[in-house]
Design a protein around this motif. Structure first.
Motif, PDB file in Angstrom:
ATOM      1  N   VAL A 232       0.847  -1.203   0.000  1.00 34.57           N
ATOM      2  CA  VAL A 232       0.000   0.000   0.000  1.00 34.57           C
ATOM      3  C   VAL A 232       0.880   1.250   0.000  1.00 34.57           C
ATOM      4  O   VAL A 232       0.655   2.185  -0.782  1.00 34.57           O
ATOM      5  CB  VAL A 232      -0.948  -0.009   1.220  1.00 34.57           C
ATOM      6  N   ALA A 233       1.916   1.240   0.846  1.00 33.35           N
ATOM      7  CA  ALA A 233       2.807   2.406   0.899  1.00 33.35           C
ATOM      8  C   ALA A 233       3.486   2.612  -0.453  1.00 33.35           C
ATOM      9  O   ALA A 233       3.612   3.734  -0.939  1.00 33.35           O
ATOM     10  CB  ALA A 233       3.852   2.220   1.987  1.00 33.35           C
ATOM     11  N   VAL A 235       2.368   1.641  -3.452  1.00 37.47           N
ATOM     12  CA  VAL A 235       1.409   2.047  -4.488  1.00 37.47           C
ATOM     13  C   VAL A 235       1.035   3.519  -4.345  1.00 37.47           C
ATOM     14  O   VAL A 235       0.771   4.199  -5.329  1.00 37.47           O
ATOM     15  CB  VAL A 235       0.159   1.142  -4.409  1.00 37.47           C
ATOM     16  N   ILE A 236       1.041   4.017  -3.110  1.00 40.22           N
ATOM     17  CA  ILE A 236       0.701   5.432  -2.934  1.00 40.22           C
ATOM     18  C   ILE A 236       1.955   6.298  -3.035  1.00 40.22           C
ATOM     19  O   ILE A 236       1.960   7.332  -3.702  1.00 40.22           O
ATOM     20  CB  ILE A 236       0.006   5.651  -1.579  1.00 40.22           C
ATOM     21  N   GLY A 237       3.028   5.870  -2.388  1.00 33.81           N
ATOM     22  CA  GLY A 237       4.218   6.718  -2.300  1.00 33.81           C
ATOM     23  C   GLY A 237       4.941   6.897  -3.618  1.00 33.81           C
ATOM     24  O   GLY A 237       5.381   7.993  -3.935  1.00 33.81           O
ATOM     25  N   LEU A 240       3.121   9.283  -6.151  1.00 32.46           N
ATOM     26  CA  LEU A 240       3.192  10.652  -5.626  1.00 32.46           C
ATOM     27  C   LEU A 240       4.586  11.219  -5.823  1.00 32.46           C
ATOM     28  O   LEU A 240       4.747  12.362  -6.248  1.00 32.46           O
ATOM     29  CB  LEU A 240       2.834  10.664  -4.140  1.00 32.46           C
ATOM     30  N   VAL A 291       0.761   4.247   6.085  1.00 31.48           N
ATOM     31  CA  VAL A 291       0.919   5.702   6.183  1.00 31.48           C
ATOM     32  C   VAL A 291       2.313   6.043   6.683  1.00 31.48           C
ATOM     33  O   VAL A 291       2.956   6.978   6.221  1.00 31.48           O
ATOM     34  CB  VAL A 291      -0.159   6.295   7.119  1.00 31.48           C
ATOM     35  N   ILE A 294       4.814   5.652   3.623  1.00 33.21           N
ATOM     36  CA  ILE A 294       4.641   6.407   2.371  1.00 33.21           C
ATOM     37  C   ILE A 294       5.757   7.439   2.182  1.00 33.21           C
ATOM     38  O   ILE A 294       6.346   7.530   1.113  1.00 33.21           O
ATOM     39  CB  ILE A 294       3.244   7.056   2.315  1.00 33.21           C
ATOM     40  N   PHE A 298       8.182   8.098  -1.063  1.00 36.37           N
ATOM     41  CA  PHE A 298       8.035   9.400  -1.695  1.00 36.37           C
ATOM     42  C   PHE A 298       9.381  10.098  -1.833  1.00 36.37           C
ATOM     43  O   PHE A 298       9.749  10.574  -2.901  1.00 36.37           O
ATOM     44  CB  PHE A 298       7.069  10.258  -0.869  1.00 36.37           C
TER      45      PHE A 298
END
Lengths: 422, 350
Positions: A232-233, A235-237, A240, A291, A294, A298
């Protein structure tokens, strides 16, 4: 001074044979030794192989725990706090000699008193035996519920039986002395629970659950939490970071500020806060840990993007009229991803550790879940009496974390071309 | 020297002087902490179709910036102003989508460093197919490859090389691939930004030959940006000289090399190392330093270094005028000014 010596003189003059590698090590400076150590650590292929084999085993355990675990991790399969490999003891009913009773049922009325040693598994044996009696007597509506009496030693208990203060005494083979045989006032009325033939591989916990089975099922939880939160981290980080680095400007500054402020929190504290706000459940644990990580992705991806987007081939792609999204996806992303993959592996280890930490603190997972963190947190209450409760889950956490970070670190060392030839 | 630069096709391009691209007052202004820097300052010139235009100048004179500005490749905050009229359309008025379509399809670019100008994780054929699919997204990969197969063969890229990654290829091969990327979409103008600088002389000569053949075959225009004047003399039809962000002289390669007008061009030509230089004879070194563009010299930017400075050089900026047919120069030596005391050199047509 020692640096001046050549290996030959050292070997000749010394009384004991000195290994060549020690000589080599002795003749290099501290900094160089550190560098060499890093080479030995990072460059050796077997380091990766060992961690990869370990990981493979752990993943197989996590995917198919039912084939490896001998018992249901939630079931109470034996007496509590049984040491590893120790078979469950048999328990005897001791009656005063004048008693007319011949079995437990006759002295198990609610007006009867039954004694045992404080903290002895005998209480559990008694409870189970009473449960069986109650089940049998359920049709008649009778209820058996003797009053428990606790004694510090066997002698005290047996004396109480002899004096007629209590109606019966329960003790295991190990606890009993030959006082029962010698004392005419006492009578051994037989076994209330048979001794087990076989013990449990890693013992049982305070609830009589099999520690080994719980550890194996715990692998699944650890892998689910570790991998999903890292994914999850990721796929989001990663997107971004890519967009932020590529777009730059105000959007980038804002996002960087946000990520940096998240990054500056101590990891576990932030995870605790998020998990506390979100409430219980494995999904919320995963989100809380994701969270946390992330910003790691990033920052790495954004930094790499900033440098890759200045590369000539990105310029060349732009000069061909390639769309920004295509440039990000086909030119920047493939060139950024190798460094992220290594971070991912190390992050999984971190996430497992954090997940265990969260459930150790009692946040998130339901209390009966076979989870290492929960086992550790329960087991620490019995640290004095049952070392196996925290040793084995702790060992597993260490092992899994170690093999994930070992794989990641050594891969990064090996894949880094600047460290390849030292 | 004069026998070395005789482009065979000069006459042909002179006959068909069809203007491909008109650049008017092009200014590129970088934003720095010390204020805006005009790396390209009010540059005006034309590119004819089918010609090779050489653009020379010192390092930092704005050659590459000009080349990129022709494709509007300077992202904000860098400002590009002026007009670029390409085939009758002002591309400065294009929006982002039109500009993307323009890049690659009309103008493409070959970069200086062949080692880094190809994506290290894409194969050669993926590059080529992508160049097509960027502009024609519906083209199937197989069709795209079929379309370019003869072109790639023409460029000397063997079929088995198509599945290689860039790091498998030599520098010359990579530049040929880059050239191919420029040609697959039939671009009208190829900007070769120091394309041969990092190649060794033999590979360089081959690439230059290839570029000339391509020009003859596909009738593309090539803007050859280089600091290697000898190379430009070899390949170009016309030559433009930049100094401190400004275009100081532009003319046919014959005229600029035989009769350089601007004192800077003269100095530049004199400072080419020559094997026939006599023993003890020193190479000409231009006095002074290239100017700092944050505070360029007033008036004529070359006047602090100029050996033929006129009385007005440090007071007024000379306009770019056509001193003789097709030969433009930005210098007071060749034009009158009321305050000027030096005689004006008149160039008579012979």
């Amino acid at each position: 001074m020692k640096r001046e010596l050549t290996p030959e003189t050292e070997v000749e003059t010394g009384t004991t044979q000195v290994e060549q590698w020690q000589l080599d090590l002795d003749r290099v400076g501290f900094v160089r030794r550190m560098l060499l150590a890093r080479k030995w650590y990072g460059g050796d292929w077997w380091f990766v192989v060992i961690s990869a084999i370990l990981l493979l085993g752990i993943i197989i355990l996590g995917v198919f725990p039912q084939f490896f675990a001998p018992h249901d991790p939630r079931a109470e399969v034996g007496p509590s706090l049984l040491a590893p490999g120790q078979p469950p003891a048999g328990y005897y009913l001791i009656l005063p000699d004048e008693s007319t009773a011949s079995e437990l049922r006759e002295v198990a009325r609610s007006e009867n008193d039954i004694g045992y040693i404080v903290g002895s598994p005998a209480s559990q044996a008694l409870r189970e035996a009473i449960d069986v009696i109650n089940e049998d007597a359920a049709e008649t509506g009778e209820r058996y519920q003797p009053r428990p009496r606790r004694y510090n030693t066997v002698e005290e208990g047996l004396a109480a039986v002899a004096a007629g203060e209590i109606d019966a005494f329960i003790a295991s083979e190990g606890e009993l002395t030959d006082q029962v045989e010698t004392d005419p006032q006492l009578r051994n009325a037989g076994i209330i629970r048979e001794a087990g033939a076989q013990g449990f591989f890693l013992g049982t916990n305070q609830l009589g659950q099999d520690v080994f089975s719980r550890i194996i099922w715990g692998t699944r939880i650890a892998l689910i939490v570790g991998l999903s939160s890292a994914i999850v981290a990721f796929v989001i980080g990663v997107p971004l970071g890519l967009i932020s680095g590529f777009v730059s400007g105000r959007f980038d500054r804002g996002l960087t500020l946000l990520m940096d402020s998240m990054y500056s929190f101590p990891g576990l504290i932030l995870a605790i806060a998020i998990a506390a706000v979100l409430g219980a459940g494995i999904g919320n644990i995963i989100i809380a840990i994701a969270v946390l990580y992330i910003p790691t992705y990033f920052r790495i991806v954004r930094g790499q993007t900033l440098s890759v987007k200045e590369e000539l081939y990105v310029e060349a792609a732009r000069s061909l009229g390639t769309r920004p999204l295509t440039i990000i996806w086909r030119y920047i992303f493939p060139n950024v991803i190798p460094s992220v993959v290594i971070i991912f592996s190390v992050n999984v280890a971190d996430a497992i550790l954090t997940g265990t930490g969260l459930s150790f603190l009692g946040l998130g997972l339901p209390p009966d879940t076979p989870d290492w963190g929960i086992d550790l947190s329960r087991g620490q209450d019995y640290l004095r009496r049952a070392w196996w409760l925290i040793t084995f889950p702790g060992l597993m956490v260490t092992l899994v974390t170690l093999s994930f970070s070992m794989l990641g670190e050594s891969l990064s060392e090996i894949l880094n071309p600047r460290l390849a030839e030292l | 020297m004069s026998e070395t630069f005789k482009p065979q096709t000069f006459d042909q391009s002179a006959q068909t002087k069809q203007i491909l691209c008109q650049v008017r007052n092009l200014t590129v202004s970088y934003k720095t902490r010390l204020g805006p820097v005009n790396a390209v300052d009010r540059v005006t010139f034309d590119i004819y179709s089918g010609e090779i235009l050489g653009l020379v100048g010192e390092s930092g004179s704005g050659k590459s910036t000009l080349g990129k500005a022709l494709m509007r490749m300077h992202p904000p905050p860098t400002e590009t102003t002026g007009q670029i009229i390409f085939k009758g359309e002002d591309i400065m008025k294009y929006d982002d989508d039109e500009m993307r379509d323009f890049r690659g399809r009309k103008v493409s670019m070959i970069f200086q460093d062949p080692m880094t100008s190809l994506n290290p994780v894409q194969r050669v054929d993926e590059h080529v197919v992508e160049a097509i699919q960027v502009h024609e997204p519906k083209t199937k990969t197989a069709n795209a490859l079929q379309r370019v197969s003869s072109l790639l063969e023409r460029l000397g890229i063997a079929k088995r090389r198509l599945s290689s990654y860039p790091h498998h290829l030599s520098g010359g091969m990579r530049q040929r691939v880059m050239t191919g990327l420029g040609l697959v979409l039939n671009a009208n103008l190829i900007i070769a930004d120091e394309a041969t600088t990092s190649l060794d002389v033999i590979v360089e000569a081959k690439l230059v030959d290839l570029l000339r053949e391509i020009r003859d075959e596909f009738n593309v225009s090539i803007l050859m940006i280089s600091h290697n004047i000898a190379l430009v003399a070899e390949i170009a039809d016309r030559i433009a000289v930049m100094y401190a962000g400004q275009l100081v002289e532009i003319g046919s390669v014959y005229e600029v090399f035989d009769k350089p007008l601007h004192p800077y061009t003269k100095g530049l030509l004199k400072s080419i190392p020559n094997i026939r230089l006599d023993e003890g004879e020193e190479l000409y070194k231009m006095p002074g330093e290239p100017p700092n563009l944050t505070r360029p010299p007033q008036a004529c930017r070359f006047h602090p270094r100029c050996p033929e400075r006129t009385s007005v050089s440090d007071k007024y900026e000379p306009p770019l005028i056509e001193a003789s047919p097709g030969h433009w120069v930005k210098c007071w030596l060749y034009q009158d000014h009321p305050e000027k005391t030096n005689p004006t050199i008149k160039l008579d047509e012979e």
